[in-house]
Design an enzyme around this catalytic site. Structure first.
Site, PDB file in Angstrom:
ATOM      1  N   GLU A  57      40.236  33.256  -2.792  1.00  0.00           N
ATOM      2  CA  GLU A  57      39.656  34.357  -3.436  1.00  0.00           C
ATOM      3  C   GLU A  57      39.656  34.054  -4.904  1.00  0.00           C
ATOM      4  O   GLU A  57      38.829  34.616  -5.588  1.00  0.00           O
ATOM      5  CB  GLU A  57      40.976  35.421  -3.142  1.00  0.00           C
ATOM      6  N   ASP A  70      49.417  21.947   9.388  1.00  0.00           N
ATOM      7  CA  ASP A  70      48.405  22.812   8.782  1.00  0.00           C
ATOM      8  C   ASP A  70      47.332  22.084   8.059  1.00  0.00           C
ATOM      9  O   ASP A  70      47.597  20.890   7.644  1.00  0.00           O
ATOM     10  CB  ASP A  70      49.068  23.895   7.915  1.00  0.00           C
TER      11      ASP A  70
END
Length: 797
Positions: free
Chosen positions: A504, A400
């Protein structure tokens, strides 16, 4: 009664039916208990099971057959001890190693199964080991404790039924995630008598391994409530920043999502084992050929010459009172005799040497100071002695990007608002952007009492626009302060945020520093401070983000006006924009491309005003989809799709996530070692290419970068064919050694595949292939995957 039990068992195949605090009802379904087992062996099956696994090695099986032959006096001229002792020695050494590895698993299982948790029984809390927890039980957990099973959150110590969990044991994520119970169960608090009388009826999906998905309903007092993943705590999570919480066990033991993802412990064969088996098989065939030759020769000699020696050396009979065997039988017996005599051709000690080497390697790994990580005071740990040599034979690495190659520390860097870009400092003399270094002065945000000293922004023009009351800028940051799932909390007199994703958290933090401070939320409201003025919005609905939707929305109401705020990937938002915004879309797209070229993560922001009548009709259909157990996700997606259209574009954000130290050098070294690396990320094309350069998956020395961005199977095939021909033609014309790098993206994935080759030529001609997600789907189709996989071959002479 039998018919009822049968129907109940059939229902469990498609759904799970549970009543809280009702062990009699739940027992009829025979749900798994909370006992777990990851070990392979027991005291009773260790010997046969381990011997079965060891005799899968050809050498061990061969010497077992040889030992059996040596026990037959007629054909054996050697003592069976010469074979039995080394064979037993090899089997014993390997068995001891396997027993040690499995003992560690048993110890880990015992440690987990004997952990204590509080279980509510007959209205009183009783401390029980994890292994005795049953489906339907209500358990109490306290701060910093592991969650014992997959549970439905009922009540917590935090306001509004919130709790925070760490999921590093499940997905490696260290940032805290927020969960929230239903308002109907929140009122239970920690009143044991009320919770003990709780008789909620849950119907949900059967056990599965999907960590991010849960579908179910809770029926309480005649009302049905929708259950999703935000109300479920999974086994293996750790409760953080929450004094206590109560939960109802939904899945236990082997049915938990953690255990469903664990799989069964398998006997692992390394490539060395497979190679040794192949070599031993060749040696055995050679031995059998020698024995066959000797058998034929013996039969011929006995027929032509040996018969004349019978008067002096008569043949023994195999069975008393039976006639003397002929030459053919003697030759056949000689075959096995030679197999015994020549058994040393097969090197049984080779396996002993390999096992000893593996054991020593594991100690060397544990003691290696070069693999010691000083910041965490962590040594390398070889958790198995079976796979050590595989470390030097790794060919592919799948990784990742976020949090692995990058620091996973997001920082608000730039933005585009109403077609105007903010975040760069422009040199007034040349008109070019000034490179931002540690010596460049950041804007002063100290007038904001909620500002964060660590926040850095360098474009004063954005501050000036907010000070004069620019409506677009205010709407932009108001959206950032409202459209999220972040939870606030007070720590030592300071406001802090708990976000489920660093992106976020960075966006809400940016809005805070620019004067739009998210202060609190309840299940039905959100409160912010906009330029020091408090604003409270009624929260009507949250349209969750997922990897398919690539966007999230909130629907809020204030002063009688209903508005939908949406943020998501630019390609997704642009498809849903209202007509007549071409100029704004063009300017924003230019800014998005520039941000992506700088390697920044981008999102688009938009809004839509709603009519009261339309929203109420939509809300009723949304509730029907939310409580459905049949294709709930598809129904919700259709409902979301209906309302998330005809949006008005506000702008875009750009967030920076820096690479970790040493990543480019590490990838370059891995590429030199011939290891192919694929990196997954959610970036767009320009960002993917930029990250490819930053990681040295792509370099400036490459001759050509080919782009495959077709939207149909036929176009993908055509582009792949053309790319392969161009690579072949360039390779033949330059007569250079070549290699190919591959980068894939599409807000889904970015992969790098650097195929390095060793050759006599010192001149290299490297290429890169950039392929988007739509094209990659077609390229990996069975019809085209051979063509795609042979692209590197087209780059080789």
């Amino acid at each position: 009664m039998v018919r009822a039990s049968t129907s109940a068992r059939l229902r469990t195949q498609t759904e799970r039916h549970i009543i809280a605090n009702s062990p009699e009802f739940n027992a009829q379904f025979n749900y798994a208990k909370n006992y777990i087992k990851t070990s392979k062996y027991t005291l009773f099956n260790f010997v046969p099971y381990n011997l079965f696994e060891q005799f899968q090695r050809l050498a061990n099986f061969y010497f077992l057959c040889l030992l059996v032959l040596q026990l037959i006096p007629v054909i054996s001229s050697l003592s069976p001890i010469t074979t039995a002792v080394p064979l037993i020695g090899v089997l014993t050494v390997t068995a001891v190693k396997d027993a040690y590895d499995d003992f560690q698993r048993h110890r880990s299982d015992r440690q987990v199964n004997t952990r204590k948790t509080w279980v509510l029984k007959n209205g009183q809390l009783v401390q029980e080991p994890w292994s005795k927890v049953l489906v339907g039980d209500v358990i109490r957990m306290e701060n910093d404790e592991f969650v014992a099973a997959d549970i439905l959150l009922l009540s917590t110590s935090e306001p509004n039924g919130l709790c925070y969990i760490e999921t590093s044991e499940l997905d490696g994520e260290t940032n805290l995630k927020c969960k929230q119970c239903l308002t109907e169960t929140e009122e239970l608090g920690q009143n044991d008598s009320l919770i003990g009388a709780f008789q909620g009826e849950v119907r949900c999906e059967p056990p599965n391994n999907q960590l991010n998905k849960f579908e179910g309903t809770l029926t309480l007092n005649g009302n049905t409530h929708s259950l999703d993943n935000d109300k479920i705590l999974l086994r293996g999570c750790i409760l953080r920043n929450t004094q206590w919480c109560y939960g109802m066990v939904i899945f236990a033991g082997k049915d938990t999502k953690l255990m469903m993802n664990s799989g069964k412990t398998k006997f692992k064969r390394t490539s060395i084992d497979r190679l040794l088996n192949f070599i031993i098989l060749g040696i055995v065939f050679f031995l059998l050929s020698m024995c066959l030759f000797c058998t034929v020769a013996c039969g011929i000699w006995e027929t032509l010459i040996g018969q004349y020696f019978r008067d002096y050396l008569p043949w023994d009979t195999l069975i008393p009172s039976e006639p003397v065997p002929g030459a053919a039988v003697i030759g056949l017996l000689i075959f096995f005799s030679y197999a015994i005599v020549l058994n040393t051709v097969v090197p049984i000690s080779l396996y002993v040497s390999v096992e000893v080497i593996r054991l020593c390697q594991s100690f060397l790994i544990n003691w290696d100071d070069e693999m010691y990580y000083a910041p965490n005071k962590t040594h390398a740990k070889a958790r198995t002695t079976t796979l050590n040599e595989e470390l030097g034979q790794i060919e592919y690495i799948f990784s990742d990007k976020t949090g692995t190659l990058t620091q996973n520390i997001m920082a608000f860097n730039k933005c585009s608002i109403s077609g105007r870009s903010f975040g760069e400092i422009i040199d007034p003399r040349t008109g070019d952007p000034i490179e931002i270094t540690e010596h460049v002065q950041a804007v002063d945000l100290s007038e904001n009492p909620y500002h964060e000293p660590s926040f850095r922004f360098y474009d004063q023009s954005l501050i000036d626009a907010l000070e004069v009351g620019d409506e677009s800028c205010e709407a932009f940051f108001r959206l950032l302060a409202l459209c999220h799932t972040v939870m606030p909390e007070e720590k030592n007199g300071r406001l802090e945020y708990q976000a489920q994703s660093p992106d976020e958290g960075a966006l809400v933090s940016a809005a805070r520093n620019f004067g739009f401070v998210f202060k609190s939320r309840t299940p039905n409201s959100i409160t912010i401070s906009a330029k020091k003025m408090q604003e409270t919005y009624e929260l009507l609905c949250i349209l969750d983000f997922n990897n398919v939707r690539k966007r999230m929305s909130v629907i809020l109401k204030k002063d009688g006006k209903i508005r939908l705020y949406c943020k998501g990937a630019d390609s997704i938002i642009y498809e849903r924009l209202k007509d007549g915004q071409e100029s704004l879309k063009r300017h924003t797209q230019e800014h998005l491309d520039a941000f992506a070229g700088d390697g920044l993560r981008t999102l688009c922001l938009a809004y839509k005003d709603l009519e009261e009548d339309y929203f109420q009709d939509w809300k009723s259909r949304h509730h029907e989809a939310a409580v459905s157990l049949d294709n709930r996700d598809a129904k919700l997606d259709a409902i979301y799709e209906e309302i998330e259209k005809d949006l008005v574009l506000l702008g875009a954000t750009a967030i920076e996530d820096k690479l970790q130290d040493g990543v480019p050098q590490t990838i370059a070294n891995l590429a030199m070692a011939g290891i192919k690396i694929w990196v997954l990320t959610g970036d767009k094309q320009e960002t993917a290419i930029n990250i490819g350069y930053s990681c040295q998956l792509l370099t400036d020395d490459m001759v050509e970068i080919f782009v495959i961005d077709a939207q149909s199977a036929g176009e993908v095939e055509e582009q792949l064919q053309r790319t392969r021909e161009q690579i072949r033609n360039m390779s033949h014309s330059t007569h250079n050694q070549t290699s190919l790098s591959v980068v894939t993206f599409s807000e889904d994935a970015l992969g790098g595949d650097t195929l390095s080759e060793a050759g006599e030529s010192e001149v290299r001609a490297d290429y890169a292939l950039v392929i988007n997600g739509h094209s990659l789907v077609f390229a990996l189709n069975a019809k085209y995957e051979r063509l795609f996989s042979r692209l590197p071959a087209g780059a080789r002479r």
